[in-house]
Design an enzyme around this catalytic site. Structure first.
Site, PDB file in Angstrom:
ATOM      1  N   ASP A  13       3.179  -5.093  -0.218  1.00 14.61           N
ATOM      2  CA  ASP A  13       2.739  -6.177  -1.107  1.00 14.61           C
ATOM      3  C   ASP A  13       3.938  -6.848  -1.781  1.00 14.61           C
ATOM      4  O   ASP A  13       4.958  -6.207  -2.026  1.00 14.61           O
ATOM      5  CB  ASP A  13       1.770  -5.606  -2.158  1.00 14.61           C
ATOM      6  N   HIS A  30       6.591 -13.892   3.917  1.00 10.95           N
ATOM      7  CA  HIS A  30       5.984 -13.062   4.966  1.00 10.95           C
ATOM      8  C   HIS A  30       6.988 -12.805   6.090  1.00 10.95           C
ATOM      9  O   HIS A  30       7.022 -11.721   6.673  1.00 10.95           O
ATOM     10  CB  HIS A  30       4.723 -13.733   5.518  1.00 10.95           C
ATOM     11  N   LEU A 124       7.286   8.352  17.124  1.00 13.38           N
ATOM     12  CA  LEU A 124       6.539   7.858  15.957  1.00 13.38           C
ATOM     13  C   LEU A 124       5.282   7.100  16.386  1.00 13.38           C
ATOM     14  O   LEU A 124       5.332   6.258  17.277  1.00 13.38           O
ATOM     15  CB  LEU A 124       7.440   6.897  15.156  1.00 13.38           C
TER      16      LEU A 124
HETATM   17  C1  IPE Z   1      -3.276  -5.784   0.102  1.00 14.72           C
HETATM   18  O1  IPE Z   1      -2.531  -6.722  -0.596  1.00 14.72           O
HETATM   19  C2  IPE Z   1      -3.383  -6.175   1.545  1.00 14.72           C
HETATM   20  C3  IPE Z   1      -2.145  -6.133   2.311  1.00 14.72           C
HETATM   21  C4  IPE Z   1      -0.973  -5.734   1.877  1.00 14.72           C
HETATM   22  C5  IPE Z   1      -2.265  -6.538   3.682  1.00 14.72           C
HETATM   23  P1  IPE Z   1      -3.226  -7.930  -1.364  1.00 14.72           P
HETATM   24  O2  IPE Z   1      -2.126  -8.700  -1.998  1.00 14.72           O
HETATM   25  O3  IPE Z   1      -4.139  -8.661  -0.466  1.00 14.72           O
HETATM   26  O4  IPE Z   1      -4.110  -7.166  -2.458  1.00 14.72           O
HETATM   27  P2  IPE Z   1      -4.677  -7.681  -3.850  1.00 14.72           P
HETATM   28  O5  IPE Z   1      -5.420  -8.963  -3.577  1.00 14.72           O
HETATM   29  O6  IPE Z   1      -3.506  -7.894  -4.747  1.00 14.72           O
HETATM   30  O7  IPE Z   1      -5.550  -6.559  -4.327  1.00 14.72           O
HETATM   31  C1  IPE Z   2       1.467  -8.893   0.997  1.00 15.95           C
HETATM   32  O1  IPE Z   2       2.105  -9.859   0.231  1.00 15.95           O
HETATM   33  C2  IPE Z   2       1.228  -9.340   2.402  1.00 15.95           C
HETATM   34  C3  IPE Z   2      -0.172  -9.644   2.734  1.00 15.95           C
HETATM   35  C4  IPE Z   2      -1.194  -9.463   1.954  1.00 15.95           C
HETATM   36  C5  IPE Z   2      -0.419 -10.200   4.053  1.00 15.95           C
HETATM   37  P1  IPE Z   2       1.294 -10.921  -0.595  1.00 15.95           P
HETATM   38  O2  IPE Z   2       1.139 -12.149   0.222  1.00 15.95           O
HETATM   39  O3  IPE Z   2       0.025 -10.355  -1.116  1.00 15.95           O
HETATM   40  O4  IPE Z   2       2.299 -11.193  -1.797  1.00 15.95           O
HETATM   41  P2  IPE Z   2       1.930 -11.481  -3.314  1.00 15.95           P
HETATM   42  O5  IPE Z   2       1.041 -10.373  -3.777  1.00 15.95           O
HETATM   43  O6  IPE Z   2       1.243 -12.808  -3.354  1.00 15.95           O
HETATM   44  O7  IPE Z   2       3.257 -11.496  -4.002  1.00 15.95           O
HETATM   45 MG    MG Z   3      -0.452  -9.328  -2.815  1.00 17.82          MG
END
Ligand code: IPE
Ligand code: IPE
Ligand code: MG
Length: 235
Positions: A13, A30, A124
Site C-alpha cells: 500500500d 504504481h 519460491l
Molecule cells: C489494499 O489497499 C489493496 C491492495 C494493496 C491491492 P487499498 O489501498 O485498496 O486499501 P484501503 O482502501 O486503504 O483499505
Molecule cells: C496500493 O497503493 C496499490 C493498490 C491498491 C493497487 P494505493 O494505490 O492504494 O496507494 P495509496 O493508498 O492511495 O497511497
Molecule cells: Mg491504498
C-alpha cells in the site's frame, strides 16, 4: 536466519501517496511499486522464504477511476512479460489467487502463459492476489461445499474448518506466518481473512515504492521476536 517465516504475505500500500508527494500521477507510483516488488521477490527467494503472497488488486479496487484500474493491469502485463524469464531462471513458481479468469482476455492469456511456464518450478512460490477478496474467497469455498451438500454428498454437520480451507484458492499453500502492510494503514482490507487467523502482523509507515529488501529483513526480525502462542499458555 533462524525461525524463518515459511509464508510472508504483503499488502503493498502507498503507491498513490508516494506519487502525490512527487506531484506525479498515481500510475507513476504504481510503476515504482512494481520495481519495488521485483526486488522483494528476489530477496524473498534469496532469504529462503517458501511462499510470498502479495496483494496486487482487491475486489474493492474496481471503485477507482477506470484510467487507474486499466493502468494497473497494463503495468502488471508489462512486468510479467519482462520478468518471466528471470523468474523462471530463479526457479520461482507463479500462482494467482482471486477471480482472475474473468479479467481482460489479454491479462488472462499472459497469466496463463506465466503459470504454465513456471508450473514445475520448485523454488519460491510467488502468489499474486489479483481481483482478490477474502470474503469473496470464502463465498467460493462455502458454495462448493453447499453444492456437495445439495447433491447429498456431504451432511452439513460434517463440514469442518479443514474443508473450508481445502476449497480456498490455493489449498496447498500454508497460512501466512507474517503479514506485512506498508504505508501506515492499520487494517487488512479484505486480505486473506481466513488464513490470517494466527498470522503475526507487522505494520510499517514506509510507502510501498520505498520498501526495500532491508525493510523486509527488518519485518522478519520483528516477526522472530514475537511469541506465537496459538491460544496456548505462555511458557
Ligand atoms: C489494499 O489497499 C489493496 C491492495 C494493496 C491491492 P487499498 O489501498 O485498496 O486499501 P484501503 O482502501 O486503504 O483499505
Ligand atoms: C496500493 O497503493 C496499490 C493498490 C491498491 C493497487 P494505493 O494505490 O492504494 O496507494 P495509496 O493508498 O492511495 O497511497
Ligand atoms: Mg491504498
Amino acid at each position: 536466519m533462524t525461525r524463518l517465516p515459511a509464508h510472508v504475505a504483503i499488502v503493498m500500500d502507498g503507491n498513490g501517496r508516494w506519487a502525490k508527494m512527487r506531484n506525479k500521477p498515481r500510475l507513476f507510483g504504481h510503476n515504482e511499486g512494481m520495481e519495488a516488488l521485483i526486488k522483494i521477490v528476489r530477496a524473498a527467494s534469496d532469504i529462503g522464504i517458501s511462499y510470498l503472497t502479495v496483494y496486487a488488486f482487491s475486489t474493492e479496487n474496481w471503485k477507482r477511476p477506470l484510467e487507474e484500474v486499466s493502468g494497473i493491469f497494463r503495468l502488471l502485463l508489462v512486468y510479467i512479460e519482462r520478468e518471466l524469464a528471470e523468474l523462471h531462471r530463479n526457479n520461482v513458481k507463479l500462482r494467482i489467487l482471486g477471480d482472475w479468469k474473468n479479467l481482460d482476455p489479454a491479462v488472462v492469456k499472459t497469466l496463463e502463459n506465466a503459470l504454465e511456464t513456471t508450473k514445475d518450478n520448485t523454488g519460491l512460490q510467488f502468489c499474486i492476489a489479483l481481483n482478490y477478496g477474502g470474503r469473496n474467497e470464502l463465498v467460493h469455498s462455502v458454495r462448493a461445499l453447499a453444492e456437495k451438500a445439495a447433491a447429498g454428498e456431504l451432511k452439513p454437520e460434517e463440514i469442518t474448518e479443514e474443508m473450508i480451507s481445502q476449497n480456498l484458492y490455493a489449498p496447498d499453500v500454508p497460512d501466512p506466518d507474517l503479514v506485512i502492510r506498508t504505508s501506515g494503514e492499520i487494517r487488512l482490507s479484505n486480505f486473506l481473512l481466513w488464513q490470517s487467523a494466527y498470522s503475526e502482523l507487522v505494520f510499517t509507515d514506509v510507502l510501498w515504492p520505498d520498501f526495500t529488501p532491508e525493510c523486509l529483513e527488518k519485518a522478519i526480525t520483528e516477526y522472530q521476536s514475537r511469541s506465537r502462542l496459538f491460544g496456548g499458555a505462555r511458557s
